[in-house]
Design a protein around this motif. Structure first.
Motif, PDB file in Angstrom:
ATOM      1  N   PRO A  35       0.841  -1.204   0.000  1.00 12.83           N
ATOM      2  CA  PRO A  35       0.000   0.000   0.000  1.00 12.83           C
ATOM      3  C   PRO A  35       0.879   1.257   0.000  1.00 12.83           C
ATOM      4  O   PRO A  35       2.006   1.244   0.499  1.00 12.83           O
ATOM      5  CB  PRO A  35      -0.794  -0.115   1.302  1.00 12.83           C
ATOM      6  CG  PRO A  35      -0.780  -1.574   1.641  1.00 12.83           C
ATOM      7  CD  PRO A  35       0.536  -2.083   1.126  1.00 12.83           C
ATOM      8  N   GLU A  36       0.359   2.341  -0.565  1.00 10.61           N
ATOM      9  CA  GLU A  36       1.150   3.566  -0.734  1.00 10.61           C
ATOM     10  C   GLU A  36       1.765   4.060   0.574  1.00 10.61           C
ATOM     11  O   GLU A  36       2.931   4.458   0.599  1.00 10.61           O
ATOM     12  CB  GLU A  36       0.292   4.664  -1.362  1.00 10.61           C
ATOM     13  CG  GLU A  36       1.105   5.916  -1.652  1.00 10.61           C
ATOM     14  CD  GLU A  36       0.310   6.995  -2.345  1.00 10.61           C
ATOM     15  OE1 GLU A  36       0.932   8.005  -2.704  1.00 10.61           O
ATOM     16  OE2 GLU A  36      -0.915   6.846  -2.530  1.00 10.61           O
ATOM     17  N   GLN A  37       1.013   4.049   1.649  1.00 10.41           N
ATOM     18  CA  GLN A  37       1.546   4.532   2.926  1.00 10.41           C
ATOM     19  C   GLN A  37       2.784   3.733   3.339  1.00 10.41           C
ATOM     20  O   GLN A  37       3.775   4.305   3.808  1.00 10.41           O
ATOM     21  CB  GLN A  37       0.479   4.449   4.012  1.00 10.41           C
ATOM     22  CG  GLN A  37       0.941   5.002   5.345  1.00 10.41           C
ATOM     23  CD  GLN A  37      -0.141   4.943   6.411  1.00 10.41           C
ATOM     24  OE1 GLN A  37      -1.191   4.336   6.219  1.00 10.41           O
ATOM     25  NE2 GLN A  37       0.108   5.583   7.532  1.00 10.41           N
ATOM     26  N   GLN A  38       2.760   2.430   3.149  1.00  8.91           N
ATOM     27  CA  GLN A  38       3.913   1.605   3.502  1.00  8.91           C
ATOM     28  C   GLN A  38       5.083   1.846   2.551  1.00  8.91           C
ATOM     29  O   GLN A  38       6.240   1.787   2.962  1.00  8.91           O
ATOM     30  CB  GLN A  38       3.514   0.137   3.522  1.00  8.91           C
ATOM     31  CG  GLN A  38       2.593  -0.193   4.677  1.00  8.91           C
ATOM     32  CD  GLN A  38       2.155  -1.640   4.680  1.00  8.91           C
ATOM     33  OE1 GLN A  38       2.277  -2.350   3.689  1.00  8.91           O
ATOM     34  NE2 GLN A  38       1.636  -2.083   5.814  1.00  8.91           N
ATOM     35  N   MET A  42       8.898   2.908   3.422  1.00  9.69           N
ATOM     36  CA  MET A  42      10.097   2.281   2.854  1.00  9.69           C
ATOM     37  C   MET A  42      11.023   3.336   2.270  1.00  9.69           C
ATOM     38  O   MET A  42      12.242   3.265   2.401  1.00  9.69           O
ATOM     39  CB  MET A  42       9.724   1.254   1.774  1.00  9.69           C
ATOM     40  CG  MET A  42       9.000   0.035   2.285  1.00  9.69           C
ATOM     41  SD  MET A  42       9.980  -0.954   3.433  1.00  9.69           S
ATOM     42  CE  MET A  42      11.329  -1.440   2.389  1.00  9.69           C
ATOM     43  N   TYR A  43      10.449   4.337   1.612  1.00  9.95           N
ATOM     44  CA  TYR A  43      11.228   5.429   1.020  1.00  9.95           C
ATOM     45  C   TYR A  43      11.984   6.195   2.104  1.00  9.95           C
ATOM     46  O   TYR A  43      13.188   6.428   1.980  1.00  9.95           O
ATOM     47  CB  TYR A  43      10.290   6.359   0.251  1.00  9.95           C
ATOM     48  CG  TYR A  43      10.933   7.639  -0.230  1.00  9.95           C
ATOM     49  CD1 TYR A  43      11.850   7.628  -1.274  1.00  9.95           C
ATOM     50  CD2 TYR A  43      10.616   8.861   0.356  1.00  9.95           C
ATOM     51  CE1 TYR A  43      12.433   8.796  -1.716  1.00  9.95           C
ATOM     52  CE2 TYR A  43      11.196  10.031  -0.084  1.00  9.95           C
ATOM     53  CZ  TYR A  43      12.106   9.994  -1.122  1.00  9.95           C
ATOM     54  OH  TYR A  43      12.684  11.157  -1.555  1.00  9.95           O
ATOM     55  N   GLU A  74      11.335   2.663  -8.200  1.00 10.02           N
ATOM     56  CA  GLU A  74      11.188   1.262  -7.776  1.00 10.02           C
ATOM     57  C   GLU A  74       9.986   1.079  -6.866  1.00 10.02           C
ATOM     58  O   GLU A  74       9.343   0.024  -6.897  1.00 10.02           O
ATOM     59  CB  GLU A  74      12.469   0.786  -7.080  1.00 10.02           C
ATOM     60  CG  GLU A  74      13.628   0.626  -8.021  1.00 10.02           C
ATOM     61  CD  GLU A  74      14.914   0.219  -7.327  1.00 10.02           C
ATOM     62  OE1 GLU A  74      14.931   0.062  -6.095  1.00 10.02           O
ATOM     63  OE2 GLU A  74      15.922   0.059  -8.040  1.00 10.02           O
ATOM     64  N   LEU A  75       9.664   2.079  -6.065  1.00  8.84           N
ATOM     65  CA  LEU A  75       8.518   1.994  -5.159  1.00  8.84           C
ATOM     66  C   LEU A  75       7.228   2.505  -5.814  1.00  8.84           C
ATOM     67  O   LEU A  75       6.180   2.502  -5.169  1.00  8.84           O
ATOM     68  CB  LEU A  75       8.789   2.768  -3.871  1.00  8.84           C
ATOM     69  CG  LEU A  75       9.843   2.165  -2.946  1.00  8.84           C
ATOM     70  CD1 LEU A  75      10.156   3.121  -1.796  1.00  8.84           C
ATOM     71  CD2 LEU A  75       9.386   0.817  -2.420  1.00  8.84           C
ATOM     72  N   ASP A  76       7.331   2.949  -7.049  1.00  3.87           N
ATOM     73  CA  ASP A  76       6.183   3.458  -7.808  1.00  3.87           C
ATOM     74  C   ASP A  76       5.508   4.608  -7.050  1.00  3.87           C
ATOM     75  O   ASP A  76       4.300   4.621  -6.848  1.00  3.87           O
ATOM     76  CB  ASP A  76       5.191   2.330  -8.108  1.00  3.87           C
ATOM     77  CG  ASP A  76       4.183   2.716  -9.187  1.00  3.87           C
ATOM     78  OD1 ASP A  76       4.498   3.614 -10.008  1.00  3.87           O
ATOM     79  OD2 ASP A  76       3.083   2.134  -9.209  1.00  3.87           O
ATOM     80  N   LEU A  77       6.323   5.580  -6.626  1.00  3.63           N
ATOM     81  CA  LEU A  77       5.813   6.752  -5.901  1.00  3.63           C
ATOM     82  C   LEU A  77       5.827   7.976  -6.804  1.00  3.63           C
ATOM     83  O   LEU A  77       6.576   8.108  -7.697  1.00  3.63           O
ATOM     84  CB  LEU A  77       6.658   7.019  -4.654  1.00  3.63           C
ATOM     85  CG  LEU A  77       6.583   5.951  -3.581  1.00  3.63           C
ATOM     86  CD1 LEU A  77       7.602   6.226  -2.485  1.00  3.63           C
ATOM     87  CD2 LEU A  77       5.194   5.908  -2.985  1.00  3.63           C
TER      88      LEU A  77
END
Length: 77
Positions: A35-38, A42-43, A74-77
């Protein structure tokens, strides 16, 4: 049965700058489905990890801006 420990990544030694970590290292692509928040956690953890390594005297071969771009991709943010 004997289990051999995994060797840590090798770093180059340069007299002027100390240990250089050749990268990119590590890859965060495996976490892009979280999920985006996680992924944002990670970022921030990736940035903190890099800062810790730099404070310990390591020199990253990947420029900071390139690092940020890569981790965000890599995290698709």
């Amino acid at each position: 049965m004997t289990i051999k420990p995994i060797a840590p990544p090798q770093s180059l030694q340069t007299p002027a700058s100390g240990s250089v970590i050749v990268g990119p290292w590590p890859s965060y692509g495996a976490f892009k489905n979280l999920p985006e928040q996680q992924r944002w956690l990670m970022y921030s953890g990736a940035k903190a990890h890099r800062e810790m390594l730099e404070q310990a005297g390591f020199v990253m071969s990947e420029a900071y801006d390139d690092f940020v771009s890569r981790v965000m991709r890599e995290l698709d943010l």
